[in-house]
Write a protein that holds these residues in place. Structure first.
Motif, PDB file in Angstrom:
ATOM      1  N   ILE A   1      51.618 -18.468  20.321  1.00 15.19           N
ATOM      2  CA  ILE A   1      51.557 -19.332  19.139  1.00 15.19           C
ATOM      3  C   ILE A   1      50.217 -19.207  18.419  1.00 15.19           C
ATOM      4  CG2 ILE A   1      51.572 -21.739  18.349  1.00 15.19           C
ATOM      5  CD1 ILE A   1      53.563 -22.272  20.707  1.00 15.19           C
ATOM      6  N   THR A   2      49.127 -19.322  19.172  1.00 11.74           N
ATOM      7  CA  THR A   2      47.805 -19.274  18.538  1.00 11.74           C
ATOM      8  C   THR A   2      47.389 -17.842  18.201  1.00 11.74           C
ATOM      9  OG1 THR A   2      46.733 -19.232  20.724  1.00 11.74           O
ATOM     10  CG2 THR A   2      47.033 -21.383  19.673  1.00 11.74           C
ATOM     11  N   GLY A   3      47.619 -16.928  19.156  1.00 15.82           N
ATOM     12  CA  GLY A   3      47.194 -15.538  18.956  1.00 15.82           C
ATOM     13  C   GLY A   3      47.889 -14.879  17.783  1.00 15.82           C
ATOM     14  N   LYS A   4      49.194 -15.059  17.683  1.00 17.33           N
ATOM     15  CA  LYS A   4      49.923 -14.429  16.587  1.00 17.33           C
ATOM     16  C   LYS A   4      49.579 -15.071  15.242  1.00 17.33           C
ATOM     17  CE  LYS A   4      53.849 -12.114  18.710  1.00 17.33           C
ATOM     18  NZ  LYS A   4      53.611 -10.806  18.090  1.00 17.33           N
ATOM     19  N   THR A   5      49.343 -16.365  15.245  1.00 23.23           N
ATOM     20  CA  THR A   5      48.940 -17.017  13.997  1.00 23.23           C
ATOM     21  C   THR A   5      47.642 -16.402  13.467  1.00 23.23           C
ATOM     22  OG1 THR A   5      49.974 -19.099  14.665  1.00 23.23           O
ATOM     23  CG2 THR A   5      48.312 -19.219  12.925  1.00 23.23           C
ATOM     24  N   ILE A   6      46.688 -16.238  14.369  1.00 19.10           N
ATOM     25  CA  ILE A   6      45.392 -15.660  13.968  1.00 19.10           C
ATOM     26  C   ILE A   6      45.540 -14.176  13.592  1.00 19.10           C
ATOM     27  CG2 ILE A   6      43.091 -15.052  14.785  1.00 19.10           C
ATOM     28  CD1 ILE A   6      43.279 -17.557  16.621  1.00 19.10           C
TER      29      ILE A   6
ATOM     30  N   THR B   1      47.678 -13.583  10.361  1.00 18.96           N
ATOM     31  CA  THR B   1      46.922 -14.047   9.199  1.00 18.96           C
ATOM     32  C   THR B   1      45.821 -13.025   8.837  1.00 18.96           C
ATOM     33  OG1 THR B   1      47.319 -16.361   9.762  1.00 18.96           O
ATOM     34  CG2 THR B   1      45.481 -15.896   8.261  1.00 18.96           C
TER      35      THR B   1
ATOM     36  N   ALA C   1      51.149 -20.595  24.702  1.00 20.02           N
ATOM     37  CA  ALA C   1      49.998 -20.940  23.853  1.00 20.02           C
ATOM     38  C   ALA C   1      49.381 -19.683  23.254  1.00 20.02           C
ATOM     39  CB  ALA C   1      48.958 -21.701  24.678  1.00 20.02           C
TER      40      ALA C   1
END
Length: 313
Positions: free
Chosen positions: A301-306, A309, A298
């Motif tokens: 997925i979430t950390g790299k997306t943020i 971006t 998790a």
């Protein structure tokens, strides 16, 4: 189990399961990972391939894939992309290292283990991303920016490996020691690029003038593995050496012709690479540490997306 039997098992299961998941509209990489679990030593199936053979063959896949990526980026273009993507990569890796460290502490890891956790989640897999982009036909500016970030990440990974090795050994690392690491890396890159730009494009053009595909294929793959071995000798990633050689070959202006020759060989060994990764997965370990697995998945997925971006903006 001998090398030939291991290779046969790997290719057979990669073919069968790769096609099965394709019909189910699941990424082909997933099929290769499942094939690796089947031929690996951790499932109660009497098909375990020789681990040393699998790992050796998988290294060839990484080298050839990175060489192919390098063919898409001439040296000048690499510099332009790295200059713009470098900041994004630095922001992303710093953010992910910090988050990884915090999550490691929350999971009960020691501070040193948490540092390693942060480093692990900070660095992306170029091989996975390249395969995903190929399956989804991602091209243009997005592809350039992403691979620019991955190039910088590979350089950061080299520095992290040196730092973490020194820390884990208990020797520590001074500012002077870090400076020496950076100087060695810069010297290696400058030497390989400076010498290569004088020799490699001319050599490739001479191979093309021979008008023999076999000679050209053997010559460029020889260059690829020579650069990978040189990088390995200096203590760096074979993937870095292969990528740089790909960029040097691209300077010859014959990258499209070289790519057509290398592509089938590369695809076979890349499939073997993913099978080798699957063979390392022990379902019992995943089950025993499912909380950490879910938390870190998790986080990635979430950390790299943020982080990516924000860094890209």
């Amino acid at each position: 189990m001998n090398a030939l039997t291991s290779l046969g098992l790997i290719l057979l299961f990669a073919l069968l399961i790769g096609h099965l998941v394709k019909f189910a509209r699941i990424p082909e990489v997933t099929g290769y990972l499942l094939a690796g679990m089947i031929v690996g030593p951790y499932l109660p199936i009497p098909l375990a391939a020789d681990e040393r053979v699998v790992r050796t063959l998988s290294e060839l896949g990484v080298i050839l894939l990175m060489f192919s990526l390098g063919l898409e980026f001439r040296i000048k273009r690499v510099g332009q992309i790295a200059a713009t993507s470098g900041l994004a990569a630095l922001l992303e890796t710093s953010f992910m290292m910090g988050l990884g460290y915090l999550v490691g502490l929350l999971l009960g890891f020691t501070p040193l283990e948490s540092v390693f956790t942060g480093a692990i989640v900070a660095i992306s897999s170029t091989t996975i991303i390249a395969k995903a982009f190929e399956e989804n036909a991602v091209q243009g500016r997005l592809r350039e920016i992403v691979f620019g970030m991955l190039i910088v990440e590979d350089l950061i990974a080299i520095i992290l490996l040196a730092l973490l090795t020194a820390i884990s050994s208990g020797a520590g690392l001074s500012a002077a020691g870090l400076g020496i690491i950076l100087i060695r890396l810069i010297t290696f890159l400058a030497g390989l690029l400076g010498f290569g730009i004088l020799i490699v494009p001319r050599f490739v053009r001479a191979l093309v003038r021979s008008e023999r595909s076999e000679t050209m294929l053997v010559g460029v793959i020889g260059l690829c593995f020579a650069a990978a071995y040189l990088a390995y000798t200096f203590g760096y990633s074979v993937a870095l050496g292969a990528f740089i050689m790909g960029s040097l070959v691209a300077e010859s202006g014959e990258s499209l012709r070289v790519e057509r020759l290398v592509h089938p060989v590369r695809d076979m060994f890349v499939a073997i690479f993913f099978v080798s990764v699957g063979s390392l997965i022990d379902p019992r370990v995943v089950a025993d540490h499912w909380v950490a697995v879910v938390a870190l998945s998790a986080l990635v997925i979430t950390g790299k997306t943020i982080a990516v971006t924000a860094g890209s903006f």
